[in-house]
Scaffold this motif. Structure first.
Motif, PDB file in Angstrom:
ATOM      1  N   THR A  85      51.873  39.871  33.258  1.00 19.37           N
ATOM      2  CA  THR A  85      52.222  39.888  34.678  1.00 19.37           C
ATOM      3  C   THR A  85      51.958  38.515  35.265  1.00 19.37           C
ATOM      4  O   THR A  85      50.875  37.954  35.074  1.00 19.37           O
ATOM      5  CB  THR A  85      51.404  40.944  35.444  1.00 19.37           C
ATOM      6  OG1 THR A  85      51.682  42.244  34.913  1.00 19.37           O
ATOM      7  CG2 THR A  85      51.743  40.928  36.926  1.00 19.37           C
ATOM      8  N   VAL A  86      52.941  37.974  35.970  1.00 17.61           N
ATOM      9  CA  VAL A  86      52.819  36.670  36.637  1.00 17.61           C
ATOM     10  C   VAL A  86      53.042  36.874  38.127  1.00 17.61           C
ATOM     11  O   VAL A  86      54.036  37.493  38.533  1.00 17.61           O
ATOM     12  CB  VAL A  86      53.843  35.660  36.086  1.00 17.61           C
ATOM     13  CG1 VAL A  86      53.773  34.349  36.863  1.00 17.61           C
ATOM     14  CG2 VAL A  86      53.607  35.415  34.600  1.00 17.61           C
ATOM     15  N   CYS A  87      52.122  36.356  38.943  1.00 16.71           N
ATOM     16  CA  CYS A  87      52.242  36.444  40.405  1.00 16.71           C
ATOM     17  C   CYS A  87      52.259  35.031  40.980  1.00 16.71           C
ATOM     18  O   CYS A  87      51.320  34.262  40.733  1.00 16.71           O
ATOM     19  CB  CYS A  87      51.066  37.214  40.999  1.00 16.71           C
ATOM     20  SG  CYS A  87      50.884  38.894  40.384  1.00 16.71           S
ATOM     21  N   PRO A  88      53.271  34.678  41.745  1.00 19.60           N
ATOM     22  CA  PRO A  88      53.315  33.318  42.318  1.00 19.60           C
ATOM     23  C   PRO A  88      52.254  33.071  43.384  1.00 19.60           C
ATOM     24  O   PRO A  88      51.787  31.941  43.540  1.00 19.60           O
ATOM     25  CB  PRO A  88      54.721  33.237  42.930  1.00 19.60           C
ATOM     26  CG  PRO A  88      55.496  34.328  42.273  1.00 19.60           C
ATOM     27  CD  PRO A  88      54.507  35.408  41.989  1.00 19.60           C
ATOM     28  N   THR A  89      51.878  34.107  44.142  1.00 23.45           N
ATOM     29  CA  THR A  89      50.959  33.917  45.274  1.00 23.45           C
ATOM     30  C   THR A  89      49.941  35.038  45.329  1.00 23.45           C
ATOM     31  O   THR A  89      50.072  35.997  46.084  1.00 23.45           O
ATOM     32  CB  THR A  89      51.725  33.893  46.613  1.00 23.45           C
ATOM     33  OG1 THR A  89      52.492  35.108  46.728  1.00 23.45           O
ATOM     34  CG2 THR A  89      52.657  32.700  46.690  1.00 23.45           C
ATOM     35  N   ASP A  90      48.900  34.934  44.517  1.00 22.90           N
ATOM     36  CA  ASP A  90      47.804  35.891  44.489  1.00 22.90           C
ATOM     37  C   ASP A  90      48.283  37.256  43.978  1.00 22.90           C
ATOM     38  O   ASP A  90      49.432  37.416  43.558  1.00 22.90           O
ATOM     39  CB  ASP A  90      47.140  36.024  45.859  1.00 22.90           C
ATOM     40  CG  ASP A  90      45.703  36.549  45.763  1.00 22.90           C
ATOM     41  OD1 ASP A  90      45.207  36.746  44.649  1.00 22.90           O
ATOM     42  OD2 ASP A  90      45.086  36.735  46.822  1.00 22.90           O
ATOM     43  N   CYS A  91      47.373  38.237  43.985  1.00 22.44           N
ATOM     44  CA  CYS A  91      47.715  39.534  43.399  1.00 22.44           C
ATOM     45  C   CYS A  91      47.130  40.669  44.224  1.00 22.44           C
ATOM     46  O   CYS A  91      46.582  41.629  43.682  1.00 22.44           O
ATOM     47  CB  CYS A  91      47.257  39.621  41.952  1.00 22.44           C
ATOM     48  SG  CYS A  91      45.525  39.264  41.730  1.00 22.44           S
ATOM     49  N   VAL A  92      47.234  40.568  45.541  1.00 27.43           N
ATOM     50  CA  VAL A  92      46.870  41.689  46.409  1.00 27.43           C
ATOM     51  C   VAL A  92      47.949  42.758  46.294  1.00 27.43           C
ATOM     52  O   VAL A  92      49.053  42.507  45.796  1.00 27.43           O
ATOM     53  CB  VAL A  92      46.714  41.224  47.871  1.00 27.43           C
ATOM     54  CG1 VAL A  92      45.590  40.226  47.997  1.00 27.43           C
ATOM     55  CG2 VAL A  92      48.027  40.629  48.386  1.00 27.43           C
ATOM     56  N   VAL A  93      47.646  43.977  46.750  1.00 23.40           N
ATOM     57  CA  VAL A  93      48.628  45.051  46.707  1.00 23.40           C
ATOM     58  C   VAL A  93      49.873  44.632  47.492  1.00 23.40           C
ATOM     59  O   VAL A  93      49.783  44.157  48.623  1.00 23.40           O
ATOM     60  CB  VAL A  93      48.040  46.348  47.285  1.00 23.40           C
ATOM     61  CG1 VAL A  93      49.122  47.412  47.426  1.00 23.40           C
ATOM     62  CG2 VAL A  93      46.920  46.867  46.397  1.00 23.40           C
ATOM     63  N   GLY A  94      51.025  44.795  46.866  1.00 28.96           N
ATOM     64  CA  GLY A  94      52.292  44.420  47.485  1.00 28.96           C
ATOM     65  C   GLY A  94      52.746  43.010  47.169  1.00 28.96           C
ATOM     66  O   GLY A  94      53.874  42.644  47.498  1.00 28.96           O
TER      67      GLY A  94
END
Length: 243
Positions: A85-94
């Motif tokens: 899993t890659v998240c561009p801007t943090d990994c908060v819900v949503g």
């Protein structure tokens, strides 16, 4: 989401959060173009879409010593399949997330004397690259059975699938076990329907699942979990998407 600088991108390998050991994460995806040009193509090249593929490449500062470190995790999964899993801007819900199942194809370490010890590696996809969102954040320890925040993912048309990746990052307690499932329903999920159920996890690691490809009219989803054991505690992240 407007323009932004990459200062808090996140990278989750099967059973580890590699964000704190990474300073570069690149994600690419492509569809092969297959030439079908013929004498009736009006003098223009004509192509059809062929096989799709995706690739994740990352690099950063080398660390070792426990399963959460980049060296331990890289050796454990090298040549094997798993969820990423890659998240561009943090990994908060949503938060926006890109999800795939892929093979760790290479791992490189070392540099010149006096340099900060680096690492780099590549993952090549075996499943489609899915654009989705984080449904459970990694920073919240779960010590008892419960449910997470409801997210609006959208309905699933016939022929599309629900994809979900589970990253169990840490486990503590005596004979701890957690079984995570994905539920759907109305905006409050008052009468939940289980869509996917991961296998019981007793140690750090990752799993990825996808639905059967049948239409689902529910637009709202959440993560639910059942925890057993003596003083159990789990840190985990879950990403969801439709493709």
């Amino acid at each position: 989401m407007g323009k932004f600088t990459l200062v808090d991108a996140r990278l989750f390998a099967p059973g580890a959060d590699l964000s704190g050991a990474s300073n570069k994460i690149e994600l690419s995806s492509e569809i092969e173009d297959k030439d079908v040009t013929n004498y009736r193509s009006a003098g223009w090249k004509e192509v059809l879409g062929g096989l799709g593929s995706a690739e994740i490449s990352a690099e950063g500062q080398w660390e070792a010593g426990d399963p959460s470190k980049v060296d331990d995790q890289s050796w454990a999964v090298l040549g094997g399949q798993g969820p990423y899993t890659v998240c561009p801007t943090d990994c908060v819900v949503g938060a926006l997330a890109y999800i795939t199942s892929g093979m760790r194809t290479d791992y490189n370490v070392g540099d010149a004397v006096g340099e900060v010890a680096p690492w780099s590696g590549t993952v090549k996809s075996s499943w489609p690259l899915v654009r989705g969102q984080i449904a459970h954040p990694p920073g919240t320890a779960r010590i008892a059975t419960g449910t997470g925040t409801v997210v609006q993912l959208g309905t699933i048309p016939a022929g599309k699938r629900l994809y979900a990746a589970l990253h169990v990052l840490s486990v503590a307690g005596t004979t701890p076990s957690i079984t995570v499932r994905i539920e759907s329903g109305d905006a409050t999920i008052s009468a939940p329907t289980t869509r996917l159920t991961f296998g019981a996890a007793t140690a750090p690691g990752g799993q990825i699942l996808r639905g059967a490809g049948t239409a689902v009219t529910d637009a709202y989803y959440r993560v639910a979990w059942t925890v057993t054991g003596t003083t159990p505690s789990f840190m985990f992240a879950v990403s969801l998407g439709i493709r």
